[in-house]
Design a protein around this motif. Structure first.
Motif, short mmCIF file in Angstrom:
data_model
loop_
_atom_site.label_atom_id
_atom_site.label_comp_id
_atom_site.label_asym_id
_atom_site.label_seq_id
_atom_site.Cartn_x
_atom_site.Cartn_y
_atom_site.Cartn_z
N THR A 1 -2.81 3.35 12.17
CA THR A 1 -1.88 2.22 12.24
C THR A 1 -1.65 1.68 10.84
O THR A 1 -2.60 1.44 10.10
N SER A 2 -0.41 1.46 10.51
CA SER A 2 -0.12 0.98 9.16
C SER A 2 -0.36 -0.52 9.06
O SER A 2 0.10 -1.29 9.91
N PRO A 3 -1.06 -0.95 8.02
CA PRO A 3 -1.24 -2.39 7.84
C PRO A 3 0.03 -3.06 7.32
O PRO A 3 0.08 -4.28 7.20
N LEU A 4 1.05 -2.26 7.02
CA LEU A 4 2.27 -2.83 6.45
C LEU A 4 3.22 -3.36 7.52
O LEU A 4 4.24 -3.98 7.18
N ILE A 5 2.91 -3.11 8.79
CA ILE A 5 3.80 -3.57 9.84
C ILE A 5 3.79 -5.10 9.88
O ILE A 5 2.72 -5.72 9.86
N GLY A 6 4.99 -5.68 9.89
CA GLY A 6 5.10 -7.14 9.82
C GLY A 6 5.19 -7.65 8.40
O GLY A 6 5.30 -8.85 8.16
N LYS A 7 5.10 -6.76 7.44
CA LYS A 7 5.17 -7.15 6.03
C LYS A 7 6.50 -6.68 5.44
O LYS A 7 7.10 -5.71 5.93
N PRO A 8 6.95 -7.35 4.39
CA PRO A 8 8.20 -6.89 3.76
C PRO A 8 8.04 -5.51 3.15
O PRO A 8 6.93 -5.11 2.79
N VAL A 9 9.13 -4.82 3.06
CA VAL A 9 9.14 -3.50 2.44
C VAL A 9 8.59 -3.62 1.02
O VAL A 9 8.95 -4.55 0.31
N PRO A 10 7.71 -2.73 0.59
CA PRO A 10 7.19 -2.84 -0.78
C PRO A 10 8.32 -2.65 -1.80
O PRO A 10 9.24 -1.89 -1.57
N ASP A 11 8.19 -3.36 -2.90
CA ASP A 11 9.20 -3.20 -3.95
C ASP A 11 9.14 -1.80 -4.52
O ASP A 11 8.05 -1.26 -4.74
N PHE A 12 10.29 -1.23 -4.74
CA PHE A 12 10.32 0.10 -5.36
C PHE A 12 11.68 0.32 -5.99
O PHE A 12 12.64 -0.40 -5.71
N SER A 13 11.74 1.31 -6.81
CA SER A 13 13.03 1.69 -7.38
C SER A 13 12.97 3.18 -7.65
O SER A 13 12.13 3.64 -8.42
N TRP B 1 4.12 2.77 0.38
CA TRP B 1 4.57 2.63 1.76
C TRP B 1 3.48 3.03 2.75
O TRP B 1 3.69 3.00 3.96
N GLY B 2 2.37 3.48 2.28
CA GLY B 2 1.30 3.90 3.18
C GLY B 2 1.60 5.21 3.89
O GLY B 2 1.13 5.46 4.99
N VAL B 3 2.38 6.06 3.24
CA VAL B 3 2.73 7.35 3.85
C VAL B 3 1.56 8.31 3.69
O VAL B 3 0.94 8.36 2.62
N TYR B 4 1.20 9.04 4.74
CA TYR B 4 0.15 10.04 4.55
C TYR B 4 0.54 11.41 5.06
O TYR B 4 -0.31 12.27 5.29
N GLY B 5 1.81 11.63 5.23
CA GLY B 5 2.27 12.94 5.65
C GLY B 5 3.75 12.86 5.95
O GLY B 5 4.34 11.78 5.84
N ALA B 6 4.34 13.96 6.28
CA ALA B 6 5.74 13.93 6.67
C ALA B 6 5.85 14.71 7.98
O ALA B 6 5.10 15.67 8.16
N PRO B 7 6.74 14.35 8.87
CA PRO B 7 7.63 13.20 8.76
C PRO B 7 6.99 11.88 9.25
O PRO B 7 6.10 11.91 10.09
N GLU B 8 7.48 10.79 8.72
CA GLU B 8 7.12 9.46 9.20
C GLU B 8 8.42 8.66 9.21
O GLU B 8 9.30 8.90 8.39
N THR B 9 8.53 7.73 10.14
CA THR B 9 9.77 6.96 10.24
C THR B 9 9.45 5.47 10.36
O THR B 9 8.65 5.08 11.21
#
Lengths: 140, 180, 666
Positions: free
Chosen positions: B33-45, B134-142
């Motif tokens: 489970t991602s801890p980022l759920i409920g949080k703003p998208v991380p800043d990136f460019s 983004w807490g990605v640990y594989g593909a695909p993730e959505t």
């Protein structure tokens, strides 16, 4: 049932699983930093190949984690900061040593609580038995 | 009687354990489970895949409900998923953004040209550094992002028709209603 | 046709197992002699038909019968023939057949060596074993049939998993299963005693050799597995605290506790209900291990391919067997506890009780750590990982007091020990241990942490204290004073020496070992702990069913050659690569090299490890096994007189114990 016999799972997905971490980054010249870096790698779980720390994992994600941690160690961040960074992104699951918090009190305290209970039980048994021993002696 | 209770204890422990095992059989331990759920998208460019000079950043993900799909040409499961994404894109319910993860630009462009492009825009993450944020640990993730740029839901693994119907569309509609 | 015979053999075995179970348990309950007489033939027949199925599957492997799905998935014509035999247990279905086959062997052994037991008791034991056979045979026939045909037959097989193509495969799983499954005999003895309502010193005496044999196999299996993983997995580790390793470690810990508590129950008639509970627990943990590995419930590198039906079936079986045994225990055990006689706080009994507590708490800690992520997940309280750092942190504080007690326990008298007596025996041992510990620490002078010092000290203490008694007896004998040393005392001393050496190996390897991961180009060299490693490049070599690259490392020390090491990286026909670490083994240190990945231009990533005293870990394990074996040779196990059974429980346990231990030889 069969220790040491990795049969399925990610073993077959990755071409080479039992290789380890060698990256393009040069090793730290400072042995303290090198030691900290290596120790951190032991405590972070590779999420791609699920039952390995990132020190031993050959998965690409583990290499990315190592690169990130290598950079952070080099920038002078503390172990706690680095772990927090990982946890903020991947949750507590990423740490092989669970942090002490509300949902892990029982995990960390459990064995010692059990030991305490067992000692109490032993003390009670010994008290009863030693009275019995006294009686046996006096009745003889 | 109190002594009896001690002897019943092992049975109780067993019952509790079996209860947990029973539940456990229906859980998938590999889904983190991602801890980022409920949080703003991380800043990136990041550079865009089609136009390396243009950038793609978190501001693009604000203002309307959107999906961010992590994919790569080396990812086997992404092949099947892409058909589903194309179908979803045709329905025009939600913009789908791509995050091309640790990929080769040329093969990615070829892949899209050959198989079709479901994405509104694609960010190109060649190092995987943004993916770590983004807490990605594989593909695909959505990821499902709401109007305020907050991550509301994450699906790990290839998207199927069933996932679209059961997991994604209801949530998208709910977020829309919430927003208006 | 042949594979169908295998299937048929399993069905017949199942029928016979039903007979074995029914006649065994019901026959004994009703005192029906004709039924009880049928138990032994049924058990023998069951075991023989299971063996037949095992032979048939082996035959299918040897003849490359790829019309059998399991053979097609796990073998190949190019596979060397010894691996075709070990491939029989290379995956789920076949290893389950091995499990049942091993259970058959134990059943045969019990049927053969239980003639001196009272008939009721023996038929109950065989009945309980029959019940376990029924469960596993049903499991196999309904969810995991190894004889399923593949239509149309495959022209070629997929080959055995490359990691399993190693001589270790011929020893580790069979030994481990002998240990795991052997715990079922102790379980069956305990359940039979509970069913019969008699649980006494005689029961303990019967179970003890069986438990000891199972413990021996389990110890061999785990020790060997640790060594195997060390050289085959390419990490240089000897224990990974993986859920599946833990699954074998828990029955070992509880089995070790059981071996000790059986001693108390046999000698003093005490702790009966506790001993029975341990006997049930040891086998329950074996079953739990089966469940954890074969259900996919935990993340492990060792897990088998999973099918949800299998998980549910084993869970049901676990619940049924363990549940029934524990309910029986809750009902019967309170009736015959508490006639064990008294003992003072400072006595052998107390020390054995403490031994049991530390071992059982250690097992509980392993269980807790292994299952905690599952429990949190089931309660939706978060997702965590419990890995090696947790177990290391928990184990060190548990093992330090435990090993202090190991040294003292054997020198405390039964019932009423005397502190001065024990002190006299151990005073100089403690001094010697301190001295040796101090010398070693000074010599090493390395970054000695507190734990390293504690480990070395404890190891010295354990070894010296274990040697004190045999040394003293030997001294007395040399001076013509008559002093015999019982085999079981000698065995215990030897086993404790093994435990001490193991602690030494674990501590020193972990604390003072060096691991270096570096990039090597041909001609480059690196010095690790005084040894210079020069990489001379790689070349291609080929094996029967793989291609490999082999690196050459020349090791020199102060310019003088030490050894040349050839690590390999093998690419197997089946999609898999293995890292064949190359090891220059020495009694006091291993030099360990594993090839990582090619990095272009002849450069390779390489792991070099210097591992001091790593061999002591496995040496310690083998010495423990030797100790157990010596104890097994004790006179009194060779002949259990039927007359002993006549001893009533009502007789004071003290008398019963004395009588049994001093029984004259025929």
């Amino acid at each position: 049932m069969k220790p040491w016999i990795p049969v399925l799972g990610c073993v077959l997905l990755l071409v080479s699983r039992f290789a380890f971490a060698i990256d393009s980054e040069p090793p730290f010249t400072n042995p303290v930093l090198e030691h900290r870096y290596e120790h951190l790698l032991q405590e972070i779980r590779c999420l791609q190949c699920m039952d390995e720390n990132i020190a031993n994992s050959d998965a690409p994600l583990a290499a990315d984690f190592r690169r990130q941690i290598h950079a952070m160690v080099g920038e002078g961040e503390s172990d706690a900061q680095i772990k927090r960074y990982m946890v903020q992104r991947y949750g507590d699951f990423v740490l092989y040593k669970p942090p002490l918090q509300a949902n892990t009190w029982l995990l960390w305290g459990g064995p010692f609580l059990l030991l305490l209970l067992a000692f109490t039980a032993v003390a009670l048994v010994i008290r009863r038995r030693s009275r019995l021993a006294d009686q046996e002696q006096s009745s003889r | 009687m109190r002594r009896r209770l001690v002897f019943i204890l092992p049975v109780l422990v067993l019952i509790a354990l079996i209860g947990f095992f029973w539940r456990g059989l229906y859980l998938n331990p590999t889904l983190v489970t991602s801890p980022l759920i409920g949080k703003p998208v991380p800043d990136f460019s990041l550079p865009r895949l089609h136009d390396p000079k243009a950038t793609f950043d978190q501001n693009r993900l604000k203002g309307r409900v959107s999906l961010v799909n992590v994919w790569a040409t080396w990812c086997f499961a992404c092949r099947e998923e892409q058909q589903m994404l194309l179908n979803l894109a045709k329905q025009n319910v939600v913009p789908i953004y791509g995050l091309d993860y640790k990929d080769d630009r040329q093969s990615a462009l070829r892949w899209l040209a050959e198989r079709g492009n479901p994405y509104t825009a694609i960010a190109f993450d060649s190092t995987g550094n943004v993916a770590i944020n983004w807490g990605v640990y594989g593909a695909p993730e959505t990821f499902l992002i709401d109007q305020h740029g907050i991550i509301r839901y994450k699906y790990i693994g290839p998207i199927t028709t069933e996932v679209i119907q059961r997991e994604l569309l209801p949530r998208i509609h709910a977020l829309r209603r919430e927003g208006t | 046709m042949i594979p169908e015979l295998g299937q048929l053999a399993l069905v017949i075995a199942l029928c016979l197992a039903v007979a074995q179970c029914f006649f065994g348990i019901v026959g004994a309950q009703r005192g029906h002699f004709i039924w009880m007489n049928a138990v032994r033939p049924a058990a023998v027949g069951q075991a023989l038909f299971v063996s037949l199925a095992f032979v048939i599957l082996t035959y299918s492997f040897l003849t490359n019968d790829f019309s059998v799905r399991y053979v097609a998935e796990n073998s190949n014509t190019a596979l060397p023939w010894p691996y075709k035999i070990t491939a029989v247990w290379g995956a789920h279905e076949g290893s389950l057949l091995l499990w049942i086959f091993v259970l058959g062997l134990w059943t045969l052994a019990v049927a053969r060596f239980s003639r001196r037991l009272p008939q009721e008791f023996a038929s109950r034991v065989l009945g309980v074993l029959g019940l376990i056979s029924i469960g596993f045979l049903l499991f196999m026939l309904t969810t995991s049939d190894p004889f399923t045909r593949l239509l149309p037959p495959a022209a070629q097989g997929r080959d055995l998993n490359p990691l399993l193509q190693d001589p270790g495969m011929a020893i580790h799983p069979p030994m481990l299963y002998m240990g795991y499954v052997g715990m079922s005999v102790a379980f069956a003895f305990a359940v039979a005693a509970l069913l019969g309502g008699r649980m006494d010193a005689v029961w303990a005496r019967w179970s003890r050799p069986w438990t000891l044999v199972a413990w021996l196999f389990l110890t061999i299996g785990i020790t060997f597995g640790s060594w195997w993983s060390y050289y085959v997995l390419g990490w240089g580790g000897f224990w990974f605290w993986d859920p599946v390793e833990n699954a074998s470690f828990m029955p070992w810990l509880v089995g070790t506790a059981l071996v000790h508590s059986l001693a108390v129950t046999e000698k003093r008639g005490a702790f009966k209900s506790w001993t029975a509970l341990l006997a049930i627990a040891a086998f329950s943990l074996s079953l739990l291990g089966t469940f954890l590995v074969r259900s996919g419930i935990l993340i492990s590198v060792h897990a088998f391919a999973t099918d949800p039906r299998r998980g549910i079936f084993i869970l049901a079986m676990l619940g049924a067997f363990v549940g029934l045994a524990l309910i029986l225990y809750a009902w019967r055990a309170p009736m015959f506890s508490d006639n064990g006689g008294g003992f003072k706080a400072f006595s052998r009994e107390t020390f054995l009780l403490l031994n049991n507590i530390f071992l059982v708490v250690a097992a509980a800690a392993v269980l807790l750590g292994t299952l905690y992520p599952l429990v949190l997940g089931a309660l939706k309280l978060g997702q965590i990982s419990v890995g090696p750092p947790y177990f290391d942190h928990i184990f060190v504080p548990l093992m330090i007091p435990f090993f202090i007690l190991i040294g003292i326990g054997p020198y405390v008298r039964w019932k009423h020990g005397s502190v001065p007596h024990t002190g006299r025996k151990l005073g100089w041992v403690a001094a010697l241990a301190l001295l040796v510990g101090a010398v070693v620490i000074v010599l090493l002078r390395a970054e000695t942490s507190f734990i390293a010092m504690a480990g070395v000290l404890l190891a010295a203490w354990t070894v010296f204290s274990a040697l004190q008694e045999p040394a003293q007896r030997l001294w007395q004998r040399l001076h013509h004073r008559h002093a015999g040393l019982g085999r079981s005392v000698l065995g215990m001393s030897v086993a404790h020496v093994g435990a001490g050496l193991m602690i030494l190996g674990v501590t020193v390897t972990t604390m003072l070992g060096i691991t270096v991961d570096r990039v090597f180009t041909p001609g480059s060299s690196l010095t690790v702990h005084g040894d210079q490693y020069t990489f001379e490049g790689v070349r291609d070599v080929s094996g029967p069913n793989y291609q490999a690259v082999q690196g050459t490392f020349v090791v020199t020390r102060n310019g003088r050659p030490v050894t040349v090491i050839y690590p390999q990286k093998r690419q197997f026909r089946r999609d898999g690569t293995t890292t064949e670490a190359a090891i220059d083994a020495g009694p006091f240190r291993d030099l360990y090299i594993a090839l990582g990945n090619p990095l272009g231009h002849g450069a390779w990533s390489v792991r070099i490890e210097y591992k001091p005293l790593v061999r002591f870990i496995w040496l310690g394990g083998l010495i423990m096994v030797l100790g157990g074996f010596i104890a097994l040779m004790d006179k009194r196990y060779r002949r259990v007189r039927v007359k002993a059974i006549a001893l009533d429980v009502a007789a004071t346990p003290e008398e019963a114990g004395r009588d049994l231990t001093r029984e004259p030889e025929h």
